[in-house]
Motif scaffolding. Structure first.
Motif, short mmCIF file in Angstrom:
data_model
loop_
_atom_site.label_atom_id
_atom_site.label_comp_id
_atom_site.label_asym_id
_atom_site.label_seq_id
_atom_site.Cartn_x
_atom_site.Cartn_y
_atom_site.Cartn_z
N ALA A 1 -7.31 -15.81 11.47
CA ALA A 1 -6.58 -15.41 10.27
C ALA A 1 -5.14 -15.03 10.60
O ALA A 1 -4.21 -15.35 9.84
CB ALA A 1 -7.30 -14.24 9.59
N ARG A 2 -4.93 -14.35 11.73
CA ARG A 2 -3.57 -13.99 12.13
C ARG A 2 -2.74 -15.23 12.43
O ARG A 2 -1.60 -15.36 12.01
CB ARG A 2 -3.59 -13.07 13.35
N LEU A 3 -3.33 -16.13 13.22
CA LEU A 3 -2.60 -17.33 13.63
C LEU A 3 -2.25 -18.21 12.44
O LEU A 3 -1.12 -18.68 12.30
CB LEU A 3 -3.42 -18.12 14.65
N VAL A 4 -3.22 -18.45 11.57
CA VAL A 4 -3.00 -19.31 10.42
C VAL A 4 -2.08 -18.64 9.41
O VAL A 4 -1.14 -19.25 8.88
CB VAL A 4 -4.33 -19.71 9.76
N GLY A 5 -2.33 -17.36 9.15
CA GLY A 5 -1.58 -16.67 8.11
C GLY A 5 -0.14 -16.38 8.48
O GLY A 5 0.75 -16.43 7.63
N GLU A 6 0.13 -16.07 9.77
CA GLU A 6 1.47 -15.65 10.16
C GLU A 6 2.24 -16.71 10.93
O GLU A 6 3.48 -16.73 10.88
CB GLU A 6 1.39 -14.36 10.97
N LEU A 7 1.54 -17.59 11.63
CA LEU A 7 2.23 -18.62 12.41
C LEU A 7 1.96 -20.02 11.90
O LEU A 7 2.64 -20.96 12.31
CB LEU A 7 1.82 -18.53 13.89
N GLY A 8 0.96 -20.17 11.05
CA GLY A 8 0.65 -21.49 10.52
C GLY A 8 0.03 -22.43 11.53
O GLY A 8 0.15 -23.65 11.41
N ILE A 9 -0.69 -21.88 12.52
CA ILE A 9 -1.33 -22.72 13.54
C ILE A 9 -2.79 -22.31 13.68
O ILE A 9 -3.18 -21.19 13.35
CB ILE A 9 -0.64 -22.61 14.91
N GLU A 10 -3.59 -23.25 14.17
CA GLU A 10 -4.99 -22.99 14.45
C GLU A 10 -5.14 -22.45 15.87
O GLU A 10 -4.26 -22.65 16.72
CB GLU A 10 -5.81 -24.28 14.31
N PRO A 11 -6.25 -21.76 16.16
CA PRO A 11 -6.51 -21.33 17.54
C PRO A 11 -6.56 -22.53 18.48
O PRO A 11 -6.77 -23.68 18.05
CB PRO A 11 -7.86 -20.63 17.45
#
Length: 264
Positions: A224-234
């Motif tokens: 959720a952090r990666l997608v929501g704030e950086l727009g990338i998947e793990p």
């Protein structure tokens, strides 16, 4: 005479620490310590000390700082010891100090030893990593950030320190009790919320202590952090671990005797 740059800039003589005073004196000493064993060109020292705004008489200003540093080192050494020579002239300067007399070089050398030992003797590697972490007195002081060389070294040494922490916890997770590392991994995760390696180790520790749901929640929070704030998947590696946890893959069980890589 020994020198410290981790946490504070100064000398250690017979176990007594004495700080170096003056912002440019600390930068000058640190740059010479970071490059122990080679000559630093005067033009580079101008940039390290004054950036894009050197004084008009920059050569004289550098010579004055070098002379002051020589006097400071002689004072710190006292009557019973000789300080390392600070040699040079118009072309550049060099502090003739053994790398192993400087804490940051000792830190890096022991980390390199741990990386080598982990393939053959994980127990020794764990001891070496403990010794590495015991050397840590903090990052290079923020005031050194004006110097490009010091700023670059600060980033690298903090990365090395974090990698050493992760590697020690990885060894503890593989050869010790998973429950022993969960609290420390949570603490590191709060300090470094974008660090996928910490999330990976925490997920694995939770899973191995029978807390599969918490491991899944840990992954979902990171995603959720990666997608929501950086727009990338793990990363693919983290997604694969998540899949294995969902499927309760046998590969997630501890494999005693398997060596770990500290270079990741």
């Amino acid at each position: 005479m020994n020198f410290t740059v981790l946490g504070s800039i100064g000398t250690v003589v017979e176990g007594r620490f004495v700080a170096i005073t003056g912002a440019r004196q600390r930068i000058l000493l640190t740059t010479l310590l970071l490059t122990a064993g080679r000559l630093l060109p005067s033009e580079q020292l101008y940039s390290e000390l004054w950036g894009e705004n050197p004084p008009e008489s920059v050569e004289n200003a550098l010579q004055a700082h070098v002379s002051r540093l020589r006097r400071t080192l002689r004072l710190h050494a006292g009557e019973k010891m000789q300080p390392p020579p600070l040699i040079g002239g118009p072309s550049g300067y060099q502090l003739l100090v053994a790398p192993m007399d400087v804490d940051v070089h000792v830190f890096r050398e022991r980390l390199a030893q741990a990386r080598t030992a982990v393939q053959q003797d994980p127990s020794m590697a764990r001891d070496l990593l403990e010794a590495v972490l015991a050397l840590w007195r903090g990052p290079l002081p923020q005031e050194l950030a004006a110097s490009p060389l010091c700023r670059s070294a600060a980033v690298q040494v903090e990365e090395d320190y974090l990698t050493a922490q992760e590697s020690r916890l990885e060894l503890e997770l593989r050869y010790g009790a998973p429950s022993d590392v969960i609290s420390e991994l949570r603490r590191l995760g709060m300090m470094h919320p974008w660090r996928e390696r910490i999330t990976e180790l925490l997920m694995l520790a939770l899973y191995r202590t029978g807390r599969q749901a918490e491991a899944v929640e840990t992954y979902n929070a990171m995603r959720a952090r990666l997608v929501g704030e950086l727009g990338i998947e793990p990363s693919l590696r983290l997604r694969e671990l998540f899949r294995q946890i969902l499927n309760q893959a046998p590969a997630l069980e501890p494999l005693r005797g398997m060596a770990l890589s500290l270079d990741e």
